[in-house]
Design a protein around this motif. Structure first.
Motif, PDB file in Angstrom:
ATOM      1  N   ILE A 261       0.850  -1.188   0.000  1.00  0.00           N
ATOM      2  CA  ILE A 261       0.000   0.000   0.000  1.00  0.00           C
ATOM      3  C   ILE A 261       0.890   1.243   0.000  1.00  0.00           C
ATOM      4  N   PHE A 262       0.380   2.311  -0.566  1.00  0.00           N
ATOM      5  CA  PHE A 262       1.189   3.504  -0.776  1.00  0.00           C
ATOM      6  C   PHE A 262       1.172   4.416   0.440  1.00  0.00           C
ATOM      7  N   ASN A 263       2.360   4.891   0.813  1.00  0.00           N
ATOM      8  CA  ASN A 263       2.479   6.123   1.586  1.00  0.00           C
ATOM      9  C   ASN A 263       3.154   7.136   0.671  1.00  0.00           C
ATOM     10  N   LEU A 269       8.484   7.137  -5.137  1.00  0.00           N
ATOM     11  CA  LEU A 269       9.458   6.245  -5.770  1.00  0.00           C
ATOM     12  C   LEU A 269       8.831   5.497  -6.947  1.00  0.00           C
ATOM     13  N   VAL A 270       7.602   5.027  -6.757  1.00  0.00           N
ATOM     14  CA  VAL A 270       6.903   4.306  -7.830  1.00  0.00           C
ATOM     15  C   VAL A 270       6.646   5.232  -9.014  1.00  0.00           C
ATOM     16  N   ILE A 285       7.018  -4.350  -5.730  1.00  0.00           N
ATOM     17  CA  ILE A 285       6.785  -4.115  -4.300  1.00  0.00           C
ATOM     18  C   ILE A 285       8.078  -4.306  -3.517  1.00  0.00           C
ATOM     19  N   GLU A 286       8.843  -5.326  -3.848  1.00  0.00           N
ATOM     20  CA  GLU A 286      10.111  -5.563  -3.156  1.00  0.00           C
ATOM     21  C   GLU A 286      11.102  -4.448  -3.429  1.00  0.00           C
ATOM     22  N   GLN A 424       1.654  -5.200 -10.724  1.00  0.00           N
ATOM     23  CA  GLN A 424       2.750  -5.460  -9.793  1.00  0.00           C
ATOM     24  C   GLN A 424       2.257  -5.919  -8.423  1.00  0.00           C
ATOM     25  N   GLY A 425       0.942  -5.830  -8.187  1.00  0.00           N
ATOM     26  CA  GLY A 425       0.381  -6.299  -6.923  1.00  0.00           C
ATOM     27  C   GLY A 425       0.096  -5.211  -5.903  1.00  0.00           C
TER      28      GLY A 425
END
Length: 441
Positions: A261-263, A269-270, A285-286, A424-425
Motif C-alpha cells: 500500500i502507498f504512503n 518512488l513508484v 513491491i520488493e 505489480q500487486g
C-alpha cells in the motif's frame, strides 16, 4: 479435491494449511463414510507444538510472504532488549540505593512514583502531537521507538554515576519508554494489518505477543545468571553489544516488511520510475520497499498539504468563485488542487465523499505536474507519455488547464498508471498518505 475410484467409492482428500492431512472414503452402497487419517509424524513434535502455540492459524496461507522473516528478526531484537533492559534496571536500582544499608526506601519509592508520572504525562503529550503521522510513516516511527528504548536503557545505566540527578534522569528514561510504548503499540497495528491475509489481525497480534513473551521468559533466566555472576566492569561492553544487535535486528525487521500500500515516500518512488520509463513499467513491491529509507525521508521535490482548510490557504492562491462553484456543483470533482509556486507547495481541498482512489489519483496528478515542471521538453518524441508531458509544460501557467488535460478520457493517464501498478500487486483499496481533517462541501 475429490476423485472417483469406481462406481461405488468416492475418495476425498482434505488439506490443512496447504498440506495433505486426511483422506475420506465414501461408500455409496452402505451410505456410510469411513475415515482414513493420514497421521503426520510431526503432529506431536516440538516443531508442531511451537507452531501451534506461536504461529497464526492457517500459517503460512493466512499471512503475507514477509511474516516469517519479520518474526525471525523480531525474536532477535526482543531477546536483546530483554537482557539489556535488565542490566539497565539493575543500574537504576543501584542508583536508588537499593541494597545499601543507609538507603532511604521512602525517597526511592517517591522517585519511582514521580518518574512513572512523568512517563504518563509524556505518553499523553506525545500521542497528542504525533500520533496522526504514525500510519503514513510506520517503519520510521517504529525504528525511532526502538532507538528511544535504547536511550532509556543508557539513561538508567548512568544513574549510579549521577545520583544527585536521579529524579531527572529516571524521569527522562521513563518518558522515553512511555513514548516507545505509544509508538510500538500504534505502528505494530499497521504492520499486522499488512501481514493479515485472512481477516486474522487479532490472531497475528496475539501470537506475536505470545512469541515475544516466550523470548522474554527465556531471557529471564539469562538475566538471573548475568546479574548474579557478571562483574560490573563487563556491564557496559555487554550492553553496547546487545544494543548494537537490537538496532541491527530492528533495522532488518523493518527492511524485510513489503508493504503493498502507498504512503508518500513509496508512491513518489513508484511514480518516479514510471515517469523515467515513459509509463512503461514501475518498481516492484520488493524494489520500492528496499529503496524506501527507514530512518530518513525520501527526497521529494515538492511539498503538499491534503485536506487543508480554506482558512489555511495563502491569499495569493485562494480559489476564485468560479473554481469554488465548479468544485461545489460538479459531483465528479472530489478534490481541488492549488499550487503556490513561491514555496513549491501543492494544496488540496477535499470533498466529504473523497475515497481512497481519489486520494491516490490526486497524488498522481501532483506527481506528474511536479515532473512536468522539472523535466526537459522533448519536442520530437512519439511516445504517448512524452506527448502528455509536453502538453502539460505548455500550460503550466494555468493549473486548471493542466488538470483538464489530466482528466481527459476519464482520467486515462491515471488509469494507465493504475493498471501498471495493479499488475505489480499494489493495493488501491487502502493508502497511508498524511491527510488533514478538513472537507469542503
Amino acid at each position: 479435491m475429490a476423485e472417483v475410484e469406481n462406481k461405488n467409492e468416492l475418495f476425498i482428500q482434505e488439506y490443512e494449511c496447504g498440506e495433505k492431512m486426511n483422506t475420506y472414503r465414501l461408500n455409496h452402497e452402505q451410505k456410510s463414510m469411513h475415515l482414513s487419517t493420514m497421521k503426520n509424524k510431526s503432529n506431536t513434535s516440538l516443531t508442531s507444538l511451537f507452531r501451534a502455540f506461536f504461529y497464526p492459524d492457517n500459517y503460512p496461507l493466512g499471512v503475507s510472504s514477509d511474516y516469517g522473516i519479520f518474526q525471525f528478526y523480531n525474536i532477535l531484537q526482543t531477546g536483546c532488549i530483554a537482557i539489556s533492559g535488565a542490566l539497565a534496571f539493575s543500574a537504576l536500582f543501584r542508583g536508588m540505593g537499593v541494597g545499601q544499608n543507609a538507603s532511604n526506601y521512602l525517597a526511592a519509592s517517591i522517585v519511582w512514583l514521580l518518574k512513572d508520572g512523568a512517563g504518563m504525562i509524556g505518553r499523553i503529550i506525545f500521542a497528542w502531537g504525533f500520533a496522526a503521522s504514525f500510519d503514513a510513516n510506520c517503519k520510521r516511527w517504529h525504528f525511532l521507538g526502538d532507538i528511544l528504548n535504547d536511550v532509556a536503557c543508557i539513561l538508567d545505566l548512568i544513574t549510579p554515576y549521577f545520583q544527585s540527578a536521579l529524579l531527572i534522569i529516571s524521569s527522562l528514561s521513563n518518558i522515553c519508554r512511555a513514548i516507545t510504548g505509544v509508538i510500538h503499540g500504534s505502528t505494530r497495528t499497521v504492520i499486522f494489518q499488512h501481514q493479515a491475509r485472512n481477516n486474522n489481525v487479532a490472531d497475528i497480534t496475539a501470537k506475536c505477543s505470545s512469541l515475544e513473551t516466550m523470548v522474554s521468559l527465556l531471557a529471564l533466566f539469562v538475566n538471573v545468571v548475568l546479574l548474579s555472576m557478571l562483574p560490573s566492569t563487563f556491564i557496559w561492553p555487554i550492553f553496547l553489544t546487545l544494543t548494537g544487535g537490537h538496532l541491527w535486528a530492528n533495522y532488518k525487521a523493518k527492511r524485510c516488511i513489503l508493504f503493498n500500500i502507498f504512503n508518500h515516500q513509496r508512491f513518489h518512488l513508484v511514480c518516479s520510475e514510471y515517469f523515467r520509463t515513459n509509463g512503461k513499467h514501475t518498481l516492484s513491491i520488493e524494489q520500492v520497499n528496499n529503496q524506501e529509507p527507514i530512518l530518513f525521508r525520501t527526497s521529494i521535490p515538492y511539498h503538499s498539504h491534503l485536506g487543508i482548510s480554506l482558512s489555511h490557504l495563502p491569499d495569493k492562491i485562494f480559489p476564485s468563485q468560479t473554481q469554488l462553484e465548479k468544485f461545489h456543483f460538479d459531483d465528479y470533482e472530489r478534490f481541488l488542487i492549488l499550487y503556490d509556486k513561491s514555496v513549491n507547495t501543492f494544496y488540496v481541498l477535499l470533498r466529504p465523499n473523497s475515497d481512497t482512489d481519489d486520494i491516490i489519483r490526486l497524488n498522481f496528478f501532483i506527481e506528474i505536474l511536479s515532473y512536468a515542471m522539472r523535466s526537459i521538453k522533448k519536442e520530437n518524441s512519439n511516445e504517448e507519455f512524452d506527448s502528455l508531458i509536453n502538453r502539460l509544460q505548455k500550460q503550466l501557467s494555468n493549473l486548471d488547464l493542466c488538470l483538464s488535460i489530466l482528466h481527459e478520457d476519464n482520467d486515462r493517464c491515471y488509469e494507465q498508471f493504475k493498471q501498471v501498478c495493479l499488475e505489480q500487486g499494489y493495493n488501491f483499496q487502502r493508502c497511508l498518505f498524511n491527510i488533514d481533517i478538513y472537507r469542503i462541501q
